[in-house]
Design an enzyme around this catalytic site. Structure first.
Site, mmCIF file in Angstrom:
data_model
loop_
_atom_site.group_PDB
_atom_site.id
_atom_site.type_symbol
_atom_site.label_atom_id
_atom_site.label_comp_id
_atom_site.label_asym_id
_atom_site.label_seq_id
_atom_site.Cartn_x
_atom_site.Cartn_y
_atom_site.Cartn_z
ATOM 1 N N GLU A 152 -2.371 -1.144 1.941
ATOM 2 C CA GLU A 152 -3.354 -0.562 1.014
ATOM 3 C C GLU A 152 -4.488 -1.524 0.685
ATOM 4 O O GLU A 152 -5.638 -1.130 0.566
ATOM 5 C CB GLU A 152 -2.665 -0.144 -0.290
ATOM 6 C CG GLU A 152 -1.757 1.052 -0.163
ATOM 7 C CD GLU A 152 -1.147 1.438 -1.502
ATOM 8 O OE1 GLU A 152 -1.892 1.454 -2.499
ATOM 9 O OE2 GLU A 152 0.064 1.703 -1.554
ATOM 10 N N ASP A 191 2.342 0.470 -0.468
ATOM 11 C CA ASP A 191 3.225 -0.040 -1.527
ATOM 12 C C ASP A 191 4.558 0.713 -1.589
ATOM 13 O O ASP A 191 4.611 1.918 -1.309
ATOM 14 C CB ASP A 191 2.527 0.051 -2.886
ATOM 15 C CG ASP A 191 1.427 -0.980 -3.028
ATOM 16 O OD1 ASP A 191 1.340 -1.890 -2.189
ATOM 17 O OD2 ASP A 191 0.640 -0.884 -3.997
ATOM 18 N N ASP A 249 6.447 2.501 -3.489
ATOM 19 C CA ASP A 249 6.720 3.412 -4.587
ATOM 20 C C ASP A 249 6.287 4.808 -4.158
ATOM 21 O O ASP A 249 5.885 5.021 -3.015
ATOM 22 C CB ASP A 249 6.008 2.969 -5.870
ATOM 23 C CG ASP A 249 4.508 2.786 -5.690
ATOM 24 O OD1 ASP A 249 3.957 3.270 -4.676
ATOM 25 O OD2 ASP A 249 3.865 2.166 -6.549
ATOM 26 N N GLU A 304 3.708 6.601 -4.918
ATOM 27 C CA GLU A 304 2.295 6.670 -4.534
ATOM 28 C C GLU A 304 2.102 6.098 -3.130
ATOM 29 O O GLU A 304 1.397 6.669 -2.299
ATOM 30 C CB GLU A 304 1.461 5.892 -5.553
ATOM 31 C CG GLU A 304 -0.006 6.235 -5.569
ATOM 32 C CD GLU A 304 -0.313 7.489 -6.374
ATOM 33 O OE1 GLU A 304 -1.430 7.986 -6.236
ATOM 34 O OE2 GLU A 304 0.551 7.959 -7.108
ATOM 35 N N TYR A 328 7.402 -6.982 -6.305
ATOM 36 C CA TYR A 328 6.566 -5.824 -6.642
ATOM 37 C C TYR A 328 6.594 -5.556 -8.140
ATOM 38 O O TYR A 328 7.658 -5.572 -8.761
ATOM 39 C CB TYR A 328 7.041 -4.594 -5.878
ATOM 40 C CG TYR A 328 6.070 -3.447 -5.928
ATOM 41 C CD1 TYR A 328 4.755 -3.620 -5.496
ATOM 42 C CD2 TYR A 328 6.438 -2.196 -6.407
ATOM 43 C CE1 TYR A 328 3.844 -2.579 -5.541
ATOM 44 C CE2 TYR A 328 5.549 -1.148 -6.451
ATOM 45 C CZ TYR A 328 4.248 -1.344 -6.013
ATOM 46 O OH TYR A 328 3.352 -0.305 -6.066
ATOM 47 N N ARG A 333 5.549 -2.889 -10.042
ATOM 48 C CA ARG A 333 5.719 -1.555 -10.632
ATOM 49 C C ARG A 333 7.176 -1.146 -10.459
ATOM 50 O O ARG A 333 7.573 -0.612 -9.430
ATOM 51 C CB ARG A 333 4.772 -0.544 -9.983
ATOM 52 C CG ARG A 333 3.305 -0.839 -10.293
ATOM 53 C CD ARG A 333 2.359 0.191 -9.722
ATOM 54 N NE ARG A 333 0.981 -0.127 -10.047
ATOM 55 C CZ ARG A 333 0.187 -0.885 -9.305
ATOM 56 N NH1 ARG A 333 0.644 -1.389 -8.172
ATOM 57 N NH2 ARG A 333 -1.053 -1.146 -9.667
ATOM 58 N N HIS A 367 13.822 -1.025 -6.295
ATOM 59 C CA HIS A 367 13.116 -2.273 -6.550
ATOM 60 C C HIS A 367 14.002 -3.223 -7.341
ATOM 61 O O HIS A 367 14.973 -2.828 -7.969
ATOM 62 C CB HIS A 367 11.852 -2.012 -7.371
ATOM 63 C CG HIS A 367 10.893 -1.076 -6.715
ATOM 64 N ND1 HIS A 367 10.490 -1.210 -5.412
ATOM 65 C CD2 HIS A 367 10.256 0.018 -7.190
ATOM 66 C CE1 HIS A 367 9.632 -0.242 -5.119
ATOM 67 N NE2 HIS A 367 9.479 0.516 -6.180
#
Length: 712
Positions: free
Chosen positions: A23, A96, A98, A100, A320, A322, A366
């Site tokens: 990203e 990433d 997650d 999203e 990470y 988030r 995570h």
């Protein structure tokens, strides 16, 4: 002579190698260094396709099918990625890790002609050489359950936002907006403000005694009982409700003296704090560093994506950021325990690792937020990190290491005494062994008490009586709002920062002098309207935290393959449209009157008021149109003026040009003429000492003098 038949064009031969799509350009740079020859790493720069902004783009009659289009300005990136993909033997999607990121990987797979069911997806939970190599060796298919969960969220948010906002335009004022999650946050803030306004203070008198022993030990005892019954209510002596009573107690104390009835010491153990997750990272950064949620996540992103570490090259310093998990990987725990043992010895190392479990439904794929290499202590990285990076990394490193240290041993002491019918008390604490408190504040509020002897007399040196009043509940700070949202199950780690920022952007909330969040008059009007039509009695109570938490739970069940995303959206949409139809019948609400600012117009003497125009808020004369005096509201950006700040105290403020373009100038204008189209950063260039600034929407500061790029 017959014309030679044209041969069909041959397919372009593969040049071999692997294309890795991430990203962020910063992450691409770090991975290029780690992976080396044979790999081409390119960034999609976030979403490459998305819903168009100009229309709903959801077919509610055909399974809520979303219409995705190429994001504006991404045609060049799309063309480059497609060209590179056609030349490479393999394409790996490394957005990433997650929901999203999973959706971005799915969209990229479609654009690049990749089967999402093939092993095309790699997950980097940390960007270090070992972790990257391992992830590259273990590609997996795109997780369509995560994609469905993200798509459901995106569709729900679009349906709510693009249906509610036009309703607010009709009923209140053009240009307003509402969202599925930020409207709940606004309700939480407005409910607190109503509590504060409805609060009736209750007076009480605190009676405290300064006392001493014959051998000069000093004490400060509070009167808490009378005839063995407590005078305390909710931790305050509310039953001492008159000055006469307080005076009577004072006279009794002077007359009767004080006799120690007991002195108890009990050893307590305070367990190590849990490592950080997204919400607690934002809360602690706000409390200890003064960082906003958005700033915290921006700096954390730069630490995650990679910093040039001497001897290691570009390396991600944290995992990470988030996440709502408190889990640490076994190898991480082992490395942290080794760090504790080598630095502070075996007394600071618990016999077994400390394990933590997040409450509720956490995404345990995570880890918690931690240093990728605990041996990289903050003090050794000071020269390679920007000041804000250093402070955040220092906090993350200390909290993570503290989480694997021995408990703090604290003696809790209580002195109780009598004076006639009155009982007195003093609490204290003694830290016998700091344990994890060696590197993380224990935050004990109790004072040290000298041991007292049961039955001994204490001299009354002074009696202090003070009239006090109960206080209303405190307004929310950014950190406490995020904590409440998490406790209520509203939002997710990736959305906390944007929820707060959206409330600012909509002018529904502002900060008071103590940096607490206060709903504006406009925010109150919007919230009242939403509560009337989408509150607890509505068929679609979307501003009810419990309702929104249930929706979040449904999104989790989609990811766990226990719910179908179209079904979840459909069950929401039908009652929501009915609530909208009812709200359409409501009368138009007048907008709030302009807010006086407590100043007179310098031209005509009438009151100055705060107004809102197409370019935001400004100050104007209440005598308009007879008087046309206006001035901008100076919005500080938290940076001292590069030209006069050191000597004259000027600060950089955000201004608007006559055409509505944002620029930055000194608060001391016209005495100081500093001006810039670019937002200045709170740092100097480490190479030439010039001023660092952000160009456009870039998150990476650039030196205005030599062009050197800083950390994102």
């Amino acid at each position: 002579m017959a014309k030679a038949k044209k041969e069909p064009a041959k397919p372009r031969a593969s040049t071999g190698g692997t294309l890795v799509v991430v990203e962020s350009p910063t992450k691409a740079k770090t991975l290029t260094k780690i992976l080396g020859p044979g790999y081409t790493v390119k960034a999609s720069v976030g979403h490459i396709v998305d819903l168009p902004k100009s229309r709903l783009a959801i077919d509610v009659d055909d399974g809520f099918k979303p219409e995705y289009i190429l994001v504006k300005g991404k045609a060049k990136i799309k063309k480059e990625l497609q060209s590179l993909a056609s030349k490479c033997d393999r394409v790996l999607l490394a957005s990433d890790p997650d929901r999203e990121g999973e959706a971005i990987a799915w969209h990229l797979a479609g654009l690049l002609g990749i089967d999402p069911g093939s092993p095309c997806r790699v997950l980097f939970h940390q960007i270090t050489k070992d972790a990257v190599v391992q992830a590259m060796d273990e590609p997996i298919p795109v997780d369509m359950a995560k994609v469905d969960a993200q798509q459901a969220r995106r569709v729900l948010d679009r349906l709510v936002g693009y249906t509610l906002s036009p309703l607010l335009w009709k009923k209140i004022r053009y240009g307003l907006s509402a969202g599925r999650v930020q409207s709940v946050a606004l309700t939480i803030l407005c409910d607190r403000e109503k509590e504060i306004e409805a609060f009736l203070p209750q007076p009480y008198w605190a009676v405290e005694v300064k006392a001493s022993s014959e051998d000069d030990r000093s004490y400060r005892l509070k009167v808490e009982k009378r005839d063995g019954k407590s005078l305390m209510v909710k931790g305050k002596p509310l039953k001492i409700d008159s000055e006469e009573m307080a005076q009577h107690i004072s006279e009794t104390l002077h007359r009767e003296g004080i006799i120690v009835s007991s002195f108890m010491t009990r050893e307590g153990r305070r367990k190590a704090p849990a490592p950080l997750k997204t919400s607690t990272l934002q809360q602690e950064a706000a409390r200890r560093l003064g960082y906003s949620p958005r700033r915290t996540m921006r700096v954390a992103q730069s630490l995650f994506e990679g910093v040039n570490v001497p001897g290691k090259g570009l390396t991600g310093l944290i995992t990470y950021m988030r996440t709502d998990s408190l889990r640490l990987a076994p190898e991480a725990i082992s490395a942290i325990r080794s760090t504790v043992l080598s630095r502070w010895g075996e007394n600071y190392l618990p016999e077994k690792p400390n394990l933590f479990t997040a409450s509720g439904r956490s995404q345990d794929a995570h880890e918690a937020i931690r240093p990728t290499d605990p041996s990289l202590a903050p003090e050794g990285l000071r020269e390679v990190l920007s000041p804000e990076q250093f402070r955040l990394y220092d906090m993350i490193w200390k909290r993570t290491v503290a989480s694997q240290m021995a408990p703090a041993r604290i003696d809790n002491t209580v002195l109780e005494a009598l004076s006639g019918p009155y009982g007195l008390r003093q609490k204290g604490a003694v830290v016998r062994f700091d344990g994890w408190g060696k590197i993380w504040p224990i935050d004990s509020k109790d004072d040290l008490i000298s041991p007292a002897i049961e039955g001994e007399s204490l001299s009354v040196d002074d009696v202090l009586t003070e009239r006090k009043e109960t206080k209303p509940p405190a307004r929310f700070s950014e950190a406490s709002l995020i904590k409440t949202l998490e406790e209520e199950g509203v939002g997710r780690p990736s959305t906390y920062a944007s929820i707060v920022e959206t409330l600012y952007d909509r002018a529904y909330v502002e900060k008071d002098d103590d940096r607490h969040l206060v709903p504006t008059a406009l925010g109150r009007i919007v919230d009242d309207f939403l509560l009337d039509h989408f509150g607890g009695e509505s068929v679609s109570p979307i501003v009810n935290p419990g309702f929104t938490a249930t929706m979040e739970g449904s999104l989790d069940l989609i990811e766990e393959q226990q719910r179908d995303w179209v079904n979840v959206v459909s069950l929401f949409w039908e009652p929501f449209t009915r609530a909208i139809e009812e709200a359409e019948k409501a009368p138009k609400i007048p907008p709030p009157p302009p807010e006086p600012i407590g100043e007179s117009c310098p031209e005509c003497g009438k009151d100055l008021v705060k107004k809102r125009g197409r370019f935001g808020e400004f100050i104007a004369c209440s005598g308009y149109p007879e008087c046309r005096y206006t001035r901008a509201i100076l919005k500080k950006v938290g940076v001292i003026c590069p030209k006069c700040g050191q000597d004259q105290g000027g600060e950089v403020v955000q201004r608007k040009s006559k055409k509505g373009r944002t620029f930055y100038g000194c608060s001391r204008y016209p005495d100081c003429d500093y001006v810039s189209w670019n937002r200045p950063a709170a740092e100097k260039c480490p190479e030439c000492g010039g001023d660092m600034e952000f160009k456009g929407r870039s998150k990476t500061p650039i030196c205005a003098s030599c062009g050197r790029k800083g950390a994102e």
